[in-house]
Scaffold this motif. Structure first.
Motif, mmCIF file in Angstrom:
data_model
loop_
_atom_site.group_PDB
_atom_site.id
_atom_site.type_symbol
_atom_site.label_atom_id
_atom_site.label_comp_id
_atom_site.label_asym_id
_atom_site.label_seq_id
_atom_site.Cartn_x
_atom_site.Cartn_y
_atom_site.Cartn_z
ATOM 1 N N UNK A 171 1.426 -0.771 0.434
ATOM 2 C CA UNK A 171 -0.255 0.030 -0.379
ATOM 3 C C UNK A 171 0.891 1.368 -0.049
ATOM 4 N N UNK A 172 0.109 2.652 -0.687
ATOM 5 C CA UNK A 172 1.821 3.464 -1.180
ATOM 6 C C UNK A 172 0.571 4.599 -0.864
ATOM 7 N N UNK A 173 1.181 5.786 -0.038
ATOM 8 C CA UNK A 173 0.342 6.702 0.483
ATOM 9 C C UNK A 173 0.584 7.457 -0.752
ATOM 10 N N UNK A 174 -0.150 8.784 -0.440
ATOM 11 C CA UNK A 174 -0.043 10.443 -1.333
ATOM 12 C C UNK A 174 1.270 10.696 -1.836
ATOM 13 N N UNK A 175 2.011 10.395 -2.641
ATOM 14 C CA UNK A 175 3.226 10.718 -2.621
ATOM 15 C C UNK A 175 3.377 12.046 -2.129
ATOM 16 N N UNK A 176 2.881 13.067 -2.403
ATOM 17 C CA UNK A 176 2.832 14.977 -2.537
ATOM 18 C C UNK A 176 1.650 14.672 -0.959
ATOM 19 N N UNK A 177 1.695 14.417 -0.146
ATOM 20 C CA UNK A 177 0.784 14.562 0.972
ATOM 21 C C UNK A 177 0.240 15.910 1.402
ATOM 22 N N UNK A 178 2.054 16.695 1.622
ATOM 23 C CA UNK A 178 2.118 18.090 1.924
ATOM 24 C C UNK A 178 1.980 18.948 0.667
#
Ligand SMILES: *Cc1c(COP(=O)(O)O)cnc(C)c1O
Length: 367
Positions: A171-178
């Motif tokens: 599972x991978x998060x949003x690469x540009x969460x911030x």
């Protein structure tokens, strides 16, 4: 040989409890957490592809004389499974990954895998581990198919005759969460990623092993990623990190794109290929051709080049804000995220996450 196999399914009797899985999915990071299961398929010269399994994720026994450990006969792919607004799950152009894996296989003297078997392996894993496909916006399940030589032999004059193909999922998060942050890049003149006649266009681990010293040098010089230049003149721009590069000339209705041509030393990205189709349909012409670092710098200084971005499955589109080398340094545009880069990013993400129509038939429904 038939184009696919029946998978023997062995479910994990102790999968990660749902509450713990949800905790992982809330902040999965990148490539650190793996789902409950994995796929293995064996190949031998005598039997071809056989023994397809879905099993609990875990270590694989290996003979110390396995060829991959000595001679790096390995290749891999990378793609994602995306949650749609209606809860269903899709992947993006999986047959393109299968075709690329087989091109890599030919270069690495490894067996090709039937494209349907490759896609069936991915679907089998994602269906069983479907609860691992995040529902949060911008999150996805990264899929990593790979293959390596398991032949027990140190001799190099006999071709390997046994291989293992696997798929794992992370599972991978949003690469540009911030928020999207443009990257700074380092022009590497000491190290080359790929040379003519080498393995640059194959997705093989050895290319990465050869790149780590250059990446470390980029970081030591205060940059995020390394720009790979051609092996002979160290002048033509090829790739950035593990992404293909696009240059935006002009702006607004006059904008056009240039991306380095696939000369044999570049990895043919599926995101790159998607941009080549998407951009012209949005009224932005694209040209494939050479660009030197001198042209890049002069173009930015004259204002002719307005934006530059890297693209690949993991980050989708990553704006380049700043370029640095041992003898030069310059800013791209205003150093921020360009308008066209962000527009192309939105369009592609929209197709992948099912919030925009897919006129290209790129999206492949799984579950
Ligand atoms: C995988 C990869 C890319 C991007 O390919 P995509 O199919 O778009 O993810 C670009 N460059 C290198 C070196 C790669 O390994």
């Amino acid at each position: 040989m038939s184009d696919t196999l029946d998978f023997t399914i062995t479910l994990d009797e102790q999968p990660l409890p749902a509450a713990e899985r949800e905790r992982v999915l809330a902040d999965p990071g990148w490539g650190q957490n793996f789902t409950d299961h994995m796929i293995t398929i064996r190949y031998s010269a005598d039997e071809g592809w056989h023994d397809a399994r879905l099993e609990p994720y875990g270590p694989i026994p290996m003979d110390p004389a396995s060829q991959v450990l000595h001679y790096s006969q390995e290749l891999f792919e990378g793609l994602k499974a995306y949650r749609q607004p209606d809860g269903s799950i899709v992947t993006f152009r999986p047959f393109s990954n299968a075709a690329r894996m087989n091109r890599s296989a030919r270069r690495m003297a490894m067996p090709e895998i039937p494209e349907q078997l490759f896609v069936d392996a991915i679907e089998t894993l994602v269906r069983v581990d479907k609860d691992w496909v995040p529902t949060k916006e911008g999150y996805s399940l990264y899929l990593r198919p790979f293959m390596f030589a398991t032949t027990r032999a140190l001799g190099v004059n006999q071709p390997a005759n046994e291989f293992l193909f696997m798929v794992i999922a992370s599972p991978s998060g949003n690469y540009y969460a911030r928020g999207i942050k443009p990257v700074s890049v380092w022009l590497s003149r000491d190290f080359t990623r790929a040379a003519p006649g080498g393995t640059g266009e194959a997705k093989t681990g050895g290319n990465y092993a050869a790149s780590f010293a250059g990446q470390a040098q980029a970081v030591a010089n205060g940059c995020d990623q390394v720009v790979w230049l051609d092996a002979i003149e160290h002048s033509l721009v090829e790739e950035v990190g593990s992404m293909n590069l696009f240059f935006v000339y002009g702006s607004g209705p006059d904008a056009r794109l240039l991306t380095p041509a696939l000369t044999g030393t570049l990895l043919p990205g599926i995101t790159r290929d998607s941009m080549l189709k998407l951009a012209p349909d949005l009224g932005v012409p694209v040209e494939e051709g050479p660009i030197t670092i001198e042209e890049w710098q002069a173009g930015c200084e004259s204002g002719e080049i307005t934006e530059v971005f890297g693209c690949g499955t993991a980050a989708v589109i990553s704006p380049v804000g700043h370029v640095k080398g041992s003898d030069r340094e310059w800013k791209v545009g205003d150093g921020g995220s360009g308008e066209l880069s962000m527009r192309l990013r939105e369009e592609l993400i929209g197709i992948q996450y099912g919030t925009r129509p897919d006129p290209y038939g790129w999206v492949h429904k799984i579950a």
